[in-house]
Design an enzyme around this catalytic site. Sequence first.
Site, PDB file in Angstrom:
ATOM      1  CG  ASP A   1      68.994  52.132 -72.003  1.00 14.25           C
ATOM      2  OD1 ASP A   1      69.831  52.818 -72.743  1.00 14.25           O
ATOM      3  OD2 ASP A   1      69.531  51.087 -71.064  1.00 14.25           O
TER       4      ASP A   1
ATOM      5  CG  ASN B   1      70.508  45.464 -61.682  1.00 15.16           C
ATOM      6  OD1 ASN B   1      71.109  45.424 -62.995  1.00 15.16           O
ATOM      7  ND2 ASN B   1      69.522  45.972 -61.609  1.00 15.16           N
TER       8      ASN B   1
ATOM      9  CG  HIS C   1      70.165  47.042 -65.818  1.00 18.06           C
ATOM     10  ND1 HIS C   1      69.681  48.021 -65.287  1.00 18.06           N
ATOM     11  CD2 HIS C   1      71.523  47.124 -66.578  1.00 18.06           C
ATOM     12  CE1 HIS C   1      70.741  49.070 -65.375  1.00 18.06           C
ATOM     13  NE2 HIS C   1      71.777  48.460 -66.262  1.00 18.06           N
TER      14      HIS C   1
HETATM   15  C1  GLP Z   1      73.001  51.328 -67.395  1.00 11.45           C
HETATM   16  C2  GLP Z   1      72.255  51.558 -68.984  1.00 11.45           C
HETATM   17  C3  GLP Z   1      72.666  50.181 -69.565  1.00 11.45           C
HETATM   18  C4  GLP Z   1      73.861  50.255 -69.504  1.00 11.45           C
HETATM   19  C5  GLP Z   1      74.107  49.638 -68.306  1.00 11.45           C
HETATM   20  C6  GLP Z   1      75.681  49.338 -67.716  1.00 11.45           C
HETATM   21  O1  GLP Z   1      72.057  51.919 -66.614  1.00 11.45           O
HETATM   22  N1  GLP Z   1      70.578  51.503 -68.793  1.00 11.45           N
HETATM   23  O2  GLP Z   1      72.296  50.529 -71.201  1.00 11.45           O
HETATM   24  O3  GLP Z   1      74.326  49.340 -70.630  1.00 11.45           O
HETATM   25  O4  GLP Z   1      73.478  50.245 -67.123  1.00 11.45           O
HETATM   26  O5  GLP Z   1      76.379  50.534 -67.573  1.00 11.45           O
HETATM   27  P1  GLP Z   1      77.752  51.022 -67.694  1.00 11.45           P
HETATM   28  O6  GLP Z   1      78.222  50.431 -69.009  1.00 11.45           O
HETATM   29  O7  GLP Z   1      77.974  52.383 -67.346  1.00 11.45           O
HETATM   30  O8  GLP Z   1      78.385  49.998 -66.467  1.00 11.45           O
END
Ligand code: GLP
Length: 242
Positions: free
Chosen positions: A67, A136, A138
């Site tokens: 992404d 959240n 995602h």
């Molecule tokens: C981000 C990205 C994701 C990532 C997730 C978790 O915003 N869009 O690809 O896996 O959120 O992030 P983190 O690993 O920094 O907690």
Amino acid sequence: MQLTIFKDYHALSQQAADEIIALVKHKPDAVLCLASGSTPLLTCRLLTEKALAQHIDFSGCIFIGLDEWVGIPPENEGSCAYFFHNQVFKDLNFSSSRIHLFNALSENPEQECEAMNKVIFENGGIDLMLVGVGMNGHIGFNEPGVSFDLYAHVAELDETTTSIGQKYFKEATELKQGITLGLKHLLESKKVLMLANGSKKAAIIQKALEGEITNRLPASIIRRHPNSMVMIDEEAAVMLER
Ligand code: GLP
């Protein structure tokens, strides 16, 4: 879905790196899709160490970036591209013609999505996808409410994502949209590793693994994947009931 609870972040990152190495040894032209962010950071570092020590050749692999923040250039250190360049491509010999990242500055993001879908399709689909989980729930920028049937798409970002996303940037940055692979890509990927570490992820992991499978919590889709491994540390597992 197979759940493994590791002693700590280091142990789960070791295992994730070993999974990638094993795949590339077995299939030197593997299609790999990695997330950026805090969670996969140590996996990427260990992957680099192990790959250099074992002389693993990534030049035949295809790399797909999960992404990107729309409007954020690759030289901005909060961008996903910056992460991949510094944590993955700097030390591993991916061939530049086989690296596919979303161009977040494109005037036609829909075309970006179609191009990415085409690359994945024409290369026989993704062999291994390594994803993190947002606060959240995602995955990538598949925000709560997203359809499970989408391939690459542009997403309006949830408030949680835009505020937590500030942690990647040096200065306050306006974040509105993301461009992301879809959950259909995840479902069709031959193998998925979903990683989470730390107590801050415990509540969302409990909901994703033990609550309803619903698009209101996109990470719950992992339970629909027949060859997925959920790899979490003890801190992220504290709220699991079963
Ligand atoms: C981000 C990205 C994701 C990532 C997730 C978790 O915003 N869009 O690809 O896996 O959120 O992030 P983190 O690993 O920094 O907690």
